[in-house]
Design an enzyme around this catalytic site. Structure first.
Site, PDB file in Angstrom:
ATOM      1  N   LYS A 278       0.829  -1.187   0.000  1.00 22.76           N
ATOM      2  CA  LYS A 278       0.000   0.000   0.000  1.00 22.76           C
ATOM      3  C   LYS A 278       0.878   1.257   0.000  1.00 22.76           C
ATOM      4  CE  LYS A 278      -3.909  -1.912   2.604  1.00 22.76           C
ATOM      5  NZ  LYS A 278      -4.983  -1.595   1.647  1.00 22.76           N
ATOM      6  N   ARG A 352     -10.614 -11.121   1.334  1.00 21.48           N
ATOM      7  CA  ARG A 352     -11.495 -12.145   0.766  1.00 21.48           C
ATOM      8  C   ARG A 352     -10.866 -13.534   0.824  1.00 21.48           C
ATOM      9  NH1 ARG A 352     -11.679  -8.755  -4.617  1.00 21.48           N
ATOM     10  NH2 ARG A 352     -11.349  -7.183  -3.000  1.00 21.48           N
TER      11      ARG A 352
END
Length: 495
Positions: A278, A352
């Site tokens: 990130k 996920r």
């Protein structure tokens, strides 16, 4: 912060501060009117000076009442009496709580249950008073010395007349359970990642289970997950020095034959993005990637305090997502617990991966419904901002139940479509499914991914990426969507 119900009338009330409402055009509700008469229309006289018009969330301190048992009054505007709704009621409460937060008062009394709110009874109003005040007055102090700025208010009494004492006590009970659950959720979420690790989160679950006789806990270690074939979940934790944990909390409030409601909360205690690192700006806020898991713990605590006649399973897959020589790489192919293979196109789409194995694991409990909540996609923040959480699911009745609960709890949801056309965006040349679907419809394709692992039961997904914490100067966890989930459970308990 302590909360209690008070049944005193205006003629014998003693308090450091009385909070009363005022409507636009300077009209007073029932309790304030009685007090005004007791004080020889003194409140009317002060209002007529024009310092408050009664607009929603306006506040005015009245500080001088010589020879009276009420030391001061806080006037709070509620807007036009015939246009009050649930959200405007809460907005006025928040303004009152903010005014008290900056005062040096140690106690106050709220005379606000006489404000008429459509489709909302006394129980709801008292619950909201506790929720809003507790949320506004929350202070994080685990790693910060706040003695110089500590809020002095310690006790709030809520006025209710004798005819409504039973509903008032019910509202008090619900409000306290929700407020304490939100406190737990926010405290866990606000902790830095070097303290709130997966092991720490598991320890908090164990402490929670020790407090309640009908709440059990089981912690699956990485060796157990490997034996179960949880290749997706374990792939995320490979880049971290912190071992992953799969927390199971089992609340037994109904007969063993009653199928449970399963709540699944994403518990990434820190998310650096893995190899798909990130940007540095704002990365500190990735300690909040475990807000879903923290909310599950808080919700189970609230359910146990309320002794709801339900069976509830809380599942929290917890790990870190860090860059390392053994971490997932873009292009890797994983085998999930379901047997489906997954091509990792972006290692920052890790939530996920830990959720899909947990959703497969959830089927072992023969659930009536499964609801997962996760700070899953930045796309949800782009689409919906920080007002509603995103809702997607494979069952219309379940989604409608959640929407109705969100409206009562003032914890908003907005449903997004889960159409078959979006599933095509997850096609992979090298695996059964890709873990991302490209730039388009990121929140929807994330839910499409999860839906591949929820085909055997009724399921709903809450994307709380925009609602679980505040950023900027007011940075901190919100405790959402705990009010929504608790209201859903209350509705189920009362059905």
């Amino acid at each position: 912060m302590d909360y209690s119900i008070e049944s005193s009338t205006a003629d014998n009330l003693q308090t450091e501060c009385l909070i009363i409402g005022v409507f636009e055009n300077r009209q007073l509700p029932k309790m304030a009117t009685a007090l005004n008469q007791q004080y020889n229309n003194l409140i009317d006289t002060l209002i007529e000076q024009g310092d408050i018009s009664g607009k929603n969330a306006e506040t005015l301190w009245l500080n001088y009442f010589p020879e009276h048992p009420i030391k001061r009054i806080l006037l709070v505007g509620f807007g036009q009496a015939d246009k009050i709704d649930r959200k405007s009621f809460r907005k006025a409460l928040a303004a009152a709580a903010k005014a008290l937060k900056s005062s040096k008062l140690k106690s106050a009394t709220a005379a606000l249950t006489d404000i008429d709110v459509p489709q909302s009874d006394n129980t709801w109003k008292i619950r909201q008073i506790i929720e809003v005040f507790n949320d506004t007055l929350y202070q994080y102090d685990v790693t910060k010395n706040i003695e110089d700025n500590k809020i002095t208010l310690q006790h709030l009494k809520i006025l209710a007349d004798n005819e409504t004492l039973s509903t008032a006590e019910k509202g008090l009970q619900q409000g306290l359970a929700i407020a304490r659950g939100m406190d737990l959720t926010k405290q866990l979420a606000d902790l830095p990642g070097n303290i709130c690790t997966p092991s720490y989160l598991a320890q908090q679950a164990e402490l929670l289970a020790e407090r309640f006789e009908n709440l059990d806990v089981e912690i699956l270690e990485e060796s157990h997950m490997e034996a179960l074939g949880m290749g997706a979940l374990l792939s995320v934790t490979r880049g971290s020095r912190q071992p992953a944990k799969l927390i199971t909390l089992n609340y037994r409030g109904a007969s063993p034959e009653t199928r449970p409601i399963v709540l699944v909360g994403k518990g990434l205690t820190f998310d650096a993005g893995g190899i798909s690192l990130k940007p540095g700006a704002g990365m500190d806020e990735m300690k909040y990637d475990m807000c879903g898991g923290a909310t599950v713990l808080g919700t189970l605590q609230a359910a146990a305090e309320l002794q709801l006649p339900l069976n509830i399973i809380g599942l929290v897959p917890s790990s870190e997502n860090m860059p390392d020589g053994d971490a997932n790489k873009p292009g890797d192919v994983l085998t999930s617990m379901s047997g489906k293979t997954i091509e990792v196109l972006n290692t920052d789409a890790e939530g996920r991966l830990i959720l899909c194995d947990t959703l497969t694991y959830a089927a072992k409990f023969n659930p009536e419904v499964v609801i997962d909540l996760a700070t899953l996609t930045g796309a949800c923040l782009v689409a919906l901002g920080r007002v509603p959480s995103g809702l997607l699911g494979n069952d219309d009745a379940l989604c409608e139940d959640l929407i109705q609960a969100s409206e009562v709890a003032c914890d908003s949801l907005w449903r997004l479509p889960l159409w078959e056309e979006y599933q095509e965006l997850l096609n992979s040349n090298f695996a059964d499914i890709a873990n991302i679907g490209g730039r388009d419809a990121g929140t929807i394709t994330a839910a499409c991914f999860l839906s591949r692992f929820t085909e055997d039961y009724r399921w709903a997904h809450l994307d709380i990426a925009g609602t679980a914490w505040r950023t900027g100067q007011e940075k901190g966890a919100t405790g959402r969507p705990l009010p929504l989930l608790t209201q859903y459970l209350l509705n189920r308990a009362n059905a």
